[in-house]
Design a protein around this motif. Structure first.
Motif, PDB file in Angstrom:
ATOM      1  N   CYS A   1       0.841  -1.197   0.000  1.00  0.00           N
ATOM      2  CA  CYS A   1       0.000   0.000   0.000  1.00  0.00           C
ATOM      3  C   CYS A   1       0.873   1.243   0.000  1.00  0.00           C
ATOM      4  O   CYS A   1       1.922   1.273   0.645  1.00  0.00           O
ATOM      5  CB  CYS A   1      -0.894   0.051   1.248  1.00  0.00           C
ATOM      6  SG  CYS A   1      -1.818  -1.447   1.598  1.00  0.00           S
ATOM      7  N   SER A   2       0.423   2.264  -0.698  1.00  0.00           N
ATOM      8  CA  SER A   2       1.084   3.569  -0.629  1.00  0.00           C
ATOM      9  C   SER A   2       0.022   4.652  -0.511  1.00  0.00           C
ATOM     10  O   SER A   2      -1.039   4.565  -1.125  1.00  0.00           O
ATOM     11  CB  SER A   2       1.967   3.814  -1.856  1.00  0.00           C
ATOM     12  OG  SER A   2       1.171   4.011  -3.012  1.00  0.00           O
ATOM     13  N   LEU A   3       0.309   5.645   0.312  1.00  0.00           N
ATOM     14  CA  LEU A   3      -0.599   6.777   0.469  1.00  0.00           C
ATOM     15  C   LEU A   3       0.234   8.004   0.812  1.00  0.00           C
ATOM     16  O   LEU A   3       0.858   8.077   1.872  1.00  0.00           O
ATOM     17  CB  LEU A   3      -1.620   6.520   1.574  1.00  0.00           C
ATOM     18  CG  LEU A   3      -2.550   7.683   1.972  1.00  0.00           C
ATOM     19  CD1 LEU A   3      -3.214   8.289   0.747  1.00  0.00           C
ATOM     20  CD2 LEU A   3      -3.590   7.214   2.972  1.00  0.00           C
ATOM     21  N   GLY A   4       0.282   8.951  -0.124  1.00  0.00           N
ATOM     22  CA  GLY A   4       1.052  10.165   0.095  1.00  0.00           C
ATOM     23  C   GLY A   4       0.313  11.386  -0.406  1.00  0.00           C
ATOM     24  O   GLY A   4      -0.201  11.391  -1.527  1.00  0.00           O
ATOM     25  N   LEU A   5       0.212  12.397   0.445  1.00  0.00           N
ATOM     26  CA  LEU A   5      -0.400  13.668   0.092  1.00  0.00           C
ATOM     27  C   LEU A   5       0.417  14.780   0.734  1.00  0.00           C
ATOM     28  O   LEU A   5       0.923  14.606   1.847  1.00  0.00           O
ATOM     29  CB  LEU A   5      -1.845  13.753   0.586  1.00  0.00           C
ATOM     30  CG  LEU A   5      -2.847  12.724   0.043  1.00  0.00           C
ATOM     31  CD1 LEU A   5      -4.137  12.787   0.834  1.00  0.00           C
ATOM     32  CD2 LEU A   5      -3.113  12.970  -1.432  1.00  0.00           C
ATOM     33  N   ALA A   6       0.535  15.890   0.065  1.00  0.00           N
ATOM     34  CA  ALA A   6       1.274  17.015   0.626  1.00  0.00           C
ATOM     35  C   ALA A   6       0.445  17.670   1.726  1.00  0.00           C
ATOM     36  O   ALA A   6      -0.632  18.192   1.477  1.00  0.00           O
ATOM     37  CB  ALA A   6       1.597  18.022  -0.473  1.00  0.00           C
ATOM     38  N   VAL A   7       0.938  17.584   2.958  1.00  0.00           N
ATOM     39  CA  VAL A   7       0.261  18.142   4.124  1.00  0.00           C
ATOM     40  C   VAL A   7       1.222  19.094   4.821  1.00  0.00           C
ATOM     41  O   VAL A   7       2.429  18.830   4.880  1.00  0.00           O
ATOM     42  CB  VAL A   7      -0.183  17.028   5.097  1.00  0.00           C
ATOM     43  CG1 VAL A   7      -0.843  17.618   6.337  1.00  0.00           C
ATOM     44  CG2 VAL A   7      -1.127  16.055   4.402  1.00  0.00           C
TER      45      VAL A   7
END
Length: 435
Positions: A231-237
């Motif tokens: 699984c991968s989950l990346g968002l600019a926060v």
């Protein structure tokens, strides 16, 4: 791993009606199957006899594991209305309220809401015809017309707000993480059981049809023995605000962890975590590996610095399933077939976050459990909340995240929420754009 947690295996037969269409890709044929659940099949989990038969209470039919529903007793299941309180009003809560609108109106009703600023609460109340408006969580907790409270403030506020609602005999659906440590989660879960109240950590992906179809495929051995979950989950926060959400592992990583547990249905034997901390000592990047029996693995990659592929791949010896946006999937992709799971609402109801109308399945699960006297859901039971909190403690320790001093250590929900309201709105708006 300290302690041992029993995970219940939830067996569900596929009840979706499928229609099939074909189109060509590269000269070959490719199947798309549309799985459209009928409204009455939104009840995923049913219990018999009014006893709590969820995984943590098998064989326990004592009064402490049941809720006596009072004025519900004279009504039939079909006409019982579950009365919701919203604490607090937020973009996430607005999405939850929108999800309720795609369900039959007599099944769910929002009767009370609370917000730090009365103007926010009034705007929400006007939009969803809510009768009771509060600027105090305690006033909402005392509201006699509320059966269950949906909780979605900043992550470190979850635990104390859950305690407040349970203390006033309210059932609770709380967004993840339910608490910021295993010890706090244990105390909260024990309180819910002791008071005979329903409590669920809001792992709503477990309730959507795509997850049940995935489970069905695994149990029918359509993929062969599962070897790996990635699984991968990346968002600019904004990294400066991550402390308010417990870091990227707590905020994003739990989605991959729960998917691995859903696939393997056992406690991992090994946990390894590496990553990156910012100047505040908060994890902004994490790479997590879970080792299961028979040399099976799950790898979870999360980032608050950049956008990643945001996909999950479940790999077996005989095939694989890919899930885009695996925390809210509406499509499963295999080597020869795409399975579609359209959301209710027909595209007429919009949400701030991607595919959040899928929360309607979670709401129906909560209603079904409460009306049947269960204190927990088989789809994400108390033992899994304990295990998830245990895993997060281990992951934070390996990443070097300090757990000795938490952002919120006293019961100051009202003041804390006022200070955090604008931060939350900015963060939610940013994530909504990213997603």
């Amino acid at each position: 791993m300290k302690g041992f947690y029993v995970l219940s295996t939830v067996q569900r037969s596929s009840t979706q009606h499928a229609s099939e269409s074909r189109h060509c890709r590269g000269g070959g044929s490719h199947h798309i199957i549309m799985c459209r659940p009928r409204p009455r099949l939104l009840h995923i989990n049913r219990f018999g006899g009014g006893n709590d038969r969820s995984a943590g209470n098998k064989g326990n039919s004592s009064d402490s594991s049941k809720n006596h529903l009072g004025d519900y007793k004279s009504q039939t299941d079909e006409v019982r209305t579950l009365r919701w309180g919203i604490a607090p009003v937020s973009l996430m809560a607005d999405d939850f309220a929108a999800a309720l609108t795609v369900l039959p109106p007599h099944r769910h009703e929002i009767v009370s809401c609370a917000a730090a600023y009365r103007s926010h609460a009034l705007a929400f109340a006007d939009k969803y015809q809510v009768r009771n408006v509060y600027t105090s969580f305690e006033d909402l907790a005392k509201c006699p017309s509320v059966d269950v409270v949906y909780i979605s403030p900043l992550n470190p506020l979850h635990c104390e707000l859950c305690h407040l609602m349970l203390n006033h005999d309210k059932h609770v659906l709380c967004e993840k993480p339910i608490c910021m440590s295993e010890s706090k989660a244990e105390k909260l879960l024990q309180k819910a059981q002791a008071r005979g109240l329903f409590l669920m950590e809001g792992m709503w992906p477990r309730c959507v049809p795509a997850y049940h179809f995935l489970r069905h495929q695994i149990m029918r051995n359509r993929l062969g023995d599962i070897q790996n979950v990635h699984c991968s989950l990346g968002l600019a926060v904004s990294q400066s605000k991550l402390a308010l959400y417990g870091g990227v592992a707590s905020d994003f990583g739990v989605y991959g962890l729960q998917l691995a547990l859903w696939v393997y249905r056992e406690v991992p034997e090994k946990v390894r975590a590496t990553g990156k901390l910012n100047e505040e000592g908060i994890d902004v990047v994490a790479n997590i590996e879970l080792g299961f029996s028979q040399n099976r693995w799950a790898s979870i990659e999360v980032s608050a610095e950049e956008k990643l592929s945001n996909k999950a791949i479940i790999q077996g010896k005989s095939g694989s399933i890919k899930m885009t946006n695996y925390w809210c999937p509406t499509r499963l992709v295999t080597e020869d077939t795409d399975y579609e799971f359209p959301l209710p609402g027909g595209g007429e109801v919009t949400t701030h976050y991607h595919n959040r109308l899928g929360m309607c399945y979670e709401a129906e699960e909560v209603r079904n459990c409460i009306l049947n006297g269960s204190t927990q859901s088989e789809l994400f039971n108390h033992n899994e909340s304990r295990l998830l909190a245990n895993l997060m403690d281990s992951i934070h320790a390996q990443l070097g995240v300090g757990r000795s001093s938490e952002v919120y250590t006293k019961f100051q929900l009202e003041n804390d929420l006022k200070n955090a309201t604008e931060i939350e709105a900015n963060r939610e708006s940013s994530e909504a754009v990213n997603k």
